[in-house]
Design a protein around this motif. Structure first.
Motif, mmCIF file in Angstrom:
data_model
loop_
_atom_site.group_PDB
_atom_site.id
_atom_site.type_symbol
_atom_site.label_atom_id
_atom_site.label_comp_id
_atom_site.label_asym_id
_atom_site.label_seq_id
_atom_site.Cartn_x
_atom_site.Cartn_y
_atom_site.Cartn_z
ATOM 1 N N UNK A 1 12.535 44.940 49.655
ATOM 2 C CA UNK A 1 13.699 45.139 48.778
ATOM 3 C C UNK A 1 14.386 46.464 49.085
ATOM 4 N N UNK A 2 13.577 47.480 49.332
ATOM 5 C CA UNK A 2 14.156 48.783 49.685
ATOM 6 C C UNK A 2 14.945 48.678 50.988
ATOM 7 N N UNK A 3 14.410 47.931 51.953
ATOM 8 C CA UNK A 3 15.126 47.739 53.217
ATOM 9 C C UNK A 3 16.425 46.978 52.986
ATOM 10 N N UNK A 4 16.356 45.926 52.155
ATOM 11 C CA UNK A 4 17.558 45.140 51.852
ATOM 12 C C UNK A 4 18.620 45.996 51.179
ATOM 13 N N UNK A 5 18.204 46.982 50.397
ATOM 14 C CA UNK A 5 19.138 47.865 49.700
ATOM 15 C C UNK A 5 19.525 49.073 50.549
ATOM 16 N N UNK A 6 18.964 49.192 51.727
ATOM 17 C CA UNK A 6 19.307 50.283 52.629
ATOM 18 C C UNK A 6 18.553 51.568 52.352
ATOM 19 N N UNK A 7 17.497 51.520 51.543
ATOM 20 C CA UNK A 7 16.747 52.721 51.191
ATOM 21 C C UNK A 7 15.498 52.888 52.038
ATOM 22 N N UNK A 8 15.244 51.979 52.983
ATOM 23 C CA UNK A 8 14.050 52.057 53.807
ATOM 24 C C UNK A 8 14.404 51.677 55.238
ATOM 25 N N UNK A 9 13.439 51.803 56.102
ATOM 26 C CA UNK A 9 13.640 51.425 57.506
ATOM 27 C C UNK A 9 12.686 50.295 57.864
ATOM 28 N N UNK A 10 12.966 49.662 58.978
ATOM 29 C CA UNK A 10 12.129 48.565 59.441
ATOM 30 C C UNK A 10 10.705 49.025 59.735
ATOM 31 N N UNK A 11 10.583 50.284 60.114
ATOM 32 C CA UNK A 11 9.263 50.846 60.410
ATOM 33 C C UNK A 11 8.338 50.740 59.204
ATOM 34 N N UNK A 12 8.839 51.102 58.023
ATOM 35 C CA UNK A 12 8.015 51.050 56.813
ATOM 36 C C UNK A 12 7.685 49.612 56.426
ATOM 37 N N UNK A 13 8.615 48.700 56.660
ATOM 38 C CA UNK A 13 8.359 47.282 56.377
ATOM 39 C C UNK A 13 7.271 46.773 57.316
ATOM 40 N N UNK A 14 7.344 47.146 58.567
ATOM 41 C CA UNK A 14 6.315 46.723 59.527
ATOM 42 C C UNK A 14 4.943 47.294 59.172
ATOM 43 N N UNK A 15 4.902 48.526 58.705
ATOM 44 C CA UNK A 15 3.636 49.117 58.262
ATOM 45 C C UNK A 15 3.053 48.339 57.087
ATOM 46 N N UNK A 16 3.925 47.952 56.158
ATOM 47 C CA UNK A 16 3.444 47.182 55.003
ATOM 48 C C UNK A 16 2.983 45.788 55.432
#
Length: 146
Positions: free
Chosen positions: A80-95
């Motif tokens: 959700x943070x990535x979708x809202x522009x508050x995160x990066x793909x790197x953090x999504x991949x870590x999760x």
């Protein structure tokens, strides 16, 4: 002319052969009782250890499931943070990596729990009964035509 009378009396005061047999039998009885007690203690210890492993692995399963659920929620949050522009793909991949690791831990905990249950069944002698195996029927199948 003379007469001679003689007799020989032998009164066994001790029967050494029978006494030795009795002593040997008593010793063998004590050894057998000791072995039986040792075996009973080993069985009791094995059952206690198997029960402890079942309980420990049950707790590990619960912890692993909670860890997996938490990792999945963290992935959703990071997505959700990535979708809202508050995160990066790197953090999504870590999760995502964390979710995969949590799933692996969950499966490993379930496997260990299942192994502990099998060991408990073996220790308590319930393996055949729980698997619906009847030795009499297996060794002596009913005659055909009945």
């Amino acid at each position: 002319r003379g007469y001679e009378i003689g007799f020989n009396v032998q009164i066994p005061i001790r029967n050494r052969a029978a006494q030795a047999d009795n002593d040997r039998a008593a010793t063998e009885k004590r050894i057998a009782e000791t072995r039986m007690n040792t075996t009973a203690q080993q069985i009791a210890l094995e059952v206690r250890n198997a029960l402890a492993l079942v309980e420990m692995n049950r707790a590990r399963v619960a912890a692993a499931q909670e860890g997996r659920e938490l990792a999945e929620r963290m992935l959703q949050y990071e997505q959700k943070r990535l979708d809202n522009g508050a995160s990066t793909i790197r953090f999504v991949l870590e999760e995502q990596r964390n979710v995969i690791q949590a799933q692996t831990n969950d499966i490993s905990a379930l496997v260990n729990y299942t192994k502990a249950l099998v060991d408990l069944d073996r220790a308590t002698g319930m393996t055949l009964k729980k698997n619906n195996i009847n030795i009499d029927r297996t060794l002596n199948p009913p005659a055909s035509g009945q």
